[in-house]
Design a protein around this motif. Sequence first.
Motif, PDB file in Angstrom:
ATOM      1  N   ALA A 182       0.831  -1.209   0.000  1.00  0.00           N
ATOM      2  CA  ALA A 182       0.000   0.000   0.000  1.00  0.00           C
ATOM      3  C   ALA A 182       0.864   1.257   0.000  1.00  0.00           C
ATOM      4  O   ALA A 182       0.551   2.243  -0.678  1.00  0.00           O
ATOM      5  CB  ALA A 182      -0.923  -0.020   1.214  1.00  0.00           C
ATOM      6  N   ILE A 183       1.966   1.237   0.750  1.00  0.00           N
ATOM      7  CA  ILE A 183       2.852   2.398   0.795  1.00  0.00           C
ATOM      8  C   ILE A 183       3.496   2.641  -0.564  1.00  0.00           C
ATOM      9  O   ILE A 183       3.580   3.778  -1.043  1.00  0.00           O
ATOM     10  CB  ILE A 183       3.928   2.200   1.880  1.00  0.00           C
ATOM     11  N   VAL A 184       3.961   1.570  -1.202  1.00  0.00           N
ATOM     12  CA  VAL A 184       4.574   1.706  -2.526  1.00  0.00           C
ATOM     13  C   VAL A 184       3.566   2.277  -3.521  1.00  0.00           C
ATOM     14  O   VAL A 184       3.887   3.185  -4.314  1.00  0.00           O
ATOM     15  CB  VAL A 184       5.114   0.354  -3.007  1.00  0.00           C
ATOM     16  N   ARG A 185       2.348   1.766  -3.494  1.00  0.00           N
ATOM     17  CA  ARG A 185       1.312   2.259  -4.413  1.00  0.00           C
ATOM     18  C   ARG A 185       0.994   3.728  -4.145  1.00  0.00           C
ATOM     19  O   ARG A 185       0.805   4.517  -5.089  1.00  0.00           O
ATOM     20  CB  ARG A 185       0.059   1.406  -4.282  1.00  0.00           C
ATOM     21  N   ALA A 186       0.930   4.105  -2.871  1.00  0.00           N
ATOM     22  CA  ALA A 186       0.630   5.495  -2.528  1.00  0.00           C
ATOM     23  C   ALA A 186       1.733   6.428  -3.028  1.00  0.00           C
ATOM     24  O   ALA A 186       1.451   7.504  -3.565  1.00  0.00           O
ATOM     25  CB  ALA A 186       0.461   5.635  -1.016  1.00  0.00           C
ATOM     26  N   VAL A 187       2.981   6.025  -2.875  1.00  0.00           N
ATOM     27  CA  VAL A 187       4.103   6.844  -3.347  1.00  0.00           C
ATOM     28  C   VAL A 187       4.053   6.991  -4.866  1.00  0.00           C
ATOM     29  O   VAL A 187       4.276   8.085  -5.409  1.00  0.00           O
ATOM     30  CB  VAL A 187       5.437   6.224  -2.901  1.00  0.00           C
ATOM     31  N   VAL A 217      -1.292   5.493 -26.095  1.00  0.00           N
ATOM     32  CA  VAL A 217      -1.090   4.814 -24.808  1.00  0.00           C
ATOM     33  C   VAL A 217      -2.349   4.060 -24.393  1.00  0.00           C
ATOM     34  O   VAL A 217      -2.273   2.925 -23.906  1.00  0.00           O
ATOM     35  CB  VAL A 217      -0.673   5.831 -23.735  1.00  0.00           C
ATOM     36  N   SER A 218      -3.519   4.655 -24.584  1.00  0.00           N
ATOM     37  CA  SER A 218      -4.771   4.002 -24.195  1.00  0.00           C
ATOM     38  C   SER A 218      -5.019   2.735 -25.015  1.00  0.00           C
ATOM     39  O   SER A 218      -5.414   1.695 -24.467  1.00  0.00           O
ATOM     40  CB  SER A 218      -5.940   4.971 -24.368  1.00  0.00           C
ATOM     41  N   LEU A 219      -4.784   2.819 -26.318  1.00  0.00           N
ATOM     42  CA  LEU A 219      -4.961   1.636 -27.163  1.00  0.00           C
ATOM     43  C   LEU A 219      -3.965   0.541 -26.791  1.00  0.00           C
ATOM     44  O   LEU A 219      -4.302  -0.653 -26.822  1.00  0.00           O
ATOM     45  CB  LEU A 219      -4.806   2.018 -28.631  1.00  0.00           C
ATOM     46  N   THR A 220      -2.754   0.924 -26.430  1.00  0.00           N
ATOM     47  CA  THR A 220      -1.766  -0.061 -25.980  1.00  0.00           C
ATOM     48  C   THR A 220      -2.228  -0.742 -24.702  1.00  0.00           C
ATOM     49  O   THR A 220      -2.079  -1.964 -24.545  1.00  0.00           O
ATOM     50  CB  THR A 220      -0.402   0.617 -25.759  1.00  0.00           C
ATOM     51  N   MET A 221      -2.792   0.042 -23.782  1.00  0.00           N
ATOM     52  CA  MET A 221      -3.311  -0.522 -22.538  1.00  0.00           C
ATOM     53  C   MET A 221      -4.407  -1.546 -22.816  1.00  0.00           C
ATOM     54  O   MET A 221      -4.396  -2.661 -22.262  1.00  0.00           O
ATOM     55  CB  MET A 221      -3.868   0.600 -21.655  1.00  0.00           C
ATOM     56  N   LEU A 222      -5.329  -1.217 -23.689  1.00  0.00           N
ATOM     57  CA  LEU A 222      -6.404  -2.139 -24.034  1.00  0.00           C
ATOM     58  C   LEU A 222      -5.857  -3.399 -24.692  1.00  0.00           C
ATOM     59  O   LEU A 222      -6.307  -4.518 -24.392  1.00  0.00           O
ATOM     60  CB  LEU A 222      -7.400  -1.456 -24.965  1.00  0.00           C
ATOM     61  N   THR A 223      -4.897  -3.238 -25.575  1.00  0.00           N
ATOM     62  CA  THR A 223      -4.321  -4.388 -26.270  1.00  0.00           C
ATOM     63  C   THR A 223      -3.647  -5.347 -25.296  1.00  0.00           C
ATOM     64  O   THR A 223      -3.823  -6.569 -25.383  1.00  0.00           O
ATOM     65  CB  THR A 223      -3.307  -3.913 -27.323  1.00  0.00           C
ATOM     66  N   ILE A 281      -2.080  -2.271 -15.014  1.00  0.00           N
ATOM     67  CA  ILE A 281      -2.107  -1.810 -16.404  1.00  0.00           C
ATOM     68  C   ILE A 281      -2.745  -0.430 -16.484  1.00  0.00           C
ATOM     69  O   ILE A 281      -2.250   0.464 -17.194  1.00  0.00           O
ATOM     70  CB  ILE A 281      -2.873  -2.818 -17.281  1.00  0.00           C
ATOM     71  N   ARG A 282      -3.829  -0.230 -15.763  1.00  0.00           N
ATOM     72  CA  ARG A 282      -4.494   1.080 -15.787  1.00  0.00           C
ATOM     73  C   ARG A 282      -3.590   2.179 -15.229  1.00  0.00           C
ATOM     74  O   ARG A 282      -3.500   3.275 -15.795  1.00  0.00           O
ATOM     75  CB  ARG A 282      -5.805   1.008 -15.005  1.00  0.00           C
ATOM     76  N   PHE A 283      -2.932   1.887 -14.101  1.00  0.00           N
ATOM     77  CA  PHE A 283      -2.064   2.905 -13.512  1.00  0.00           C
ATOM     78  C   PHE A 283      -0.879   3.204 -14.422  1.00  0.00           C
ATOM     79  O   PHE A 283      -0.502   4.374 -14.610  1.00  0.00           O
ATOM     80  CB  PHE A 283      -1.565   2.451 -12.142  1.00  0.00           C
ATOM     81  N   LEU A 284      -0.277   2.164 -14.974  1.00  0.00           N
ATOM     82  CA  LEU A 284       0.844   2.381 -15.880  1.00  0.00           C
ATOM     83  C   LEU A 284       0.423   3.217 -17.084  1.00  0.00           C
ATOM     84  O   LEU A 284       1.180   4.062 -17.567  1.00  0.00           O
ATOM     85  CB  LEU A 284       1.405   1.034 -16.340  1.00  0.00           C
ATOM     86  N   SER A 285      -0.808   3.001 -17.546  1.00  0.00           N
ATOM     87  CA  SER A 285      -1.308   3.761 -18.691  1.00  0.00           C
ATOM     88  C   SER A 285      -1.428   5.245 -18.369  1.00  0.00           C
ATOM     89  O   SER A 285      -0.925   6.099 -19.110  1.00  0.00           O
ATOM     90  CB  SER A 285      -2.660   3.206 -19.132  1.00  0.00           C
ATOM     91  N   ILE A 286      -2.090   5.575 -17.246  1.00  0.00           N
ATOM     92  CA  ILE A 286      -2.280   6.991 -16.919  1.00  0.00           C
ATOM     93  C   ILE A 286      -0.948   7.636 -16.547  1.00  0.00           C
ATOM     94  O   ILE A 286      -0.685   8.796 -16.906  1.00  0.00           O
ATOM     95  CB  ILE A 286      -3.315   7.143 -15.786  1.00  0.00           C
ATOM     96  N   MET A 322       2.922  10.270  -9.660  1.00  0.00           N
ATOM     97  CA  MET A 322       2.199  10.486 -10.908  1.00  0.00           C
ATOM     98  C   MET A 322       1.489  11.847 -10.908  1.00  0.00           C
ATOM     99  O   MET A 322       1.553  12.589 -11.891  1.00  0.00           O
ATOM    100  CB  MET A 322       1.183   9.362 -11.111  1.00  0.00           C
ATOM    101  N   VAL A 323       0.845  12.185  -9.795  1.00  0.00           N
ATOM    102  CA  VAL A 323       0.136  13.472  -9.715  1.00  0.00           C
ATOM    103  C   VAL A 323       1.115  14.636  -9.807  1.00  0.00           C
ATOM    104  O   VAL A 323       0.818  15.672 -10.425  1.00  0.00           O
ATOM    105  CB  VAL A 323      -0.681  13.538  -8.408  1.00  0.00           C
TER     106      VAL A 323
END
Length: 286
Positions: free
Chosen positions: A10-15, A149-155, A73-78, A20-21
């Motif tokens: 959870a800490i790694v994800r929060a960081v 990037v979005s199409l790559t995420m879907l693929t 995958i979603r986080f990597l995409s955004i 990203m923001v």
Amino acid sequence: MSTVFRLAGAIVRAVLVMLMVATPSLLLPDVAIDTKQMVALIALFFGALTLVEYAASYPSLIEFRHAPPFNRIRFLSIFLTVLVLSLIARGQTEPTQFTQLLEILGGMIGNAIDFPLSPVRLVLLTVSQEAGLEHVALVRTAAGMSYLVSLTMLTIFVLYLRTGNWPARGTSFNVWVNLPTFDPTAGGDVIYRLERDARINVALGFLLPFLVPAVVKAATSGIAPITLANPQVLIWTMATWSFLPASLFMRGIAMGRVADMIRDQRRAAAAEAEAEAEGKAALAHA
């Protein structure tokens, strides 16, 4: 031990969410101090939300928490979208070979999908006519990179589904844990409701790129036109415009997959019960 690993994750994800923001503010030159402070507060808020959600034993908002790599995958995409757009915006004042390469690639994709009634054309129509050709080209480039990037995420996600790696084989799928906002006991057959929600999400994912520019254009009619002159506004507008539809597509596809899994499980249970009944009948006649 599992609690320690869950808290560490959870800490790694929060960081990562906070990073990203803050990425546009970190990469863009000449960002005002007030803007940096506001971005820091927003980053802390989303980081705390992520920490609480993933550190808790029971889910509340985030879906498919125990069905990787859906959220990864979603986080990597955004994250990748924000990073690439930030580099392109930085290249407008401090160009490098890499930022120029990204801009050329985005321009090629943007021009390729800039045709009448396309999502990119609708986005360009919302931009003020006083913005200038260079700024319109920048918006087109940002839209092209975001779409790529979005199409790559879907693929990538569809490939996981095709190879049978999502959800992972040999593991149980808990609907309540992975779909906390979906109540399987609300009434009606759960398979029908999952398929209905899947179709709705896919339809929204298809329509949003067309609807959002039209709604924005109608909402701003008669007031100051949109320019997207601020680099951070451009980055987050394009990232959200491309990420939300693709994310809805992914959610719809995933819910359809869950419905198929439940249907297969029911068929297997029915076949097993039928075989057991036939075996008991055979023993009774013997």
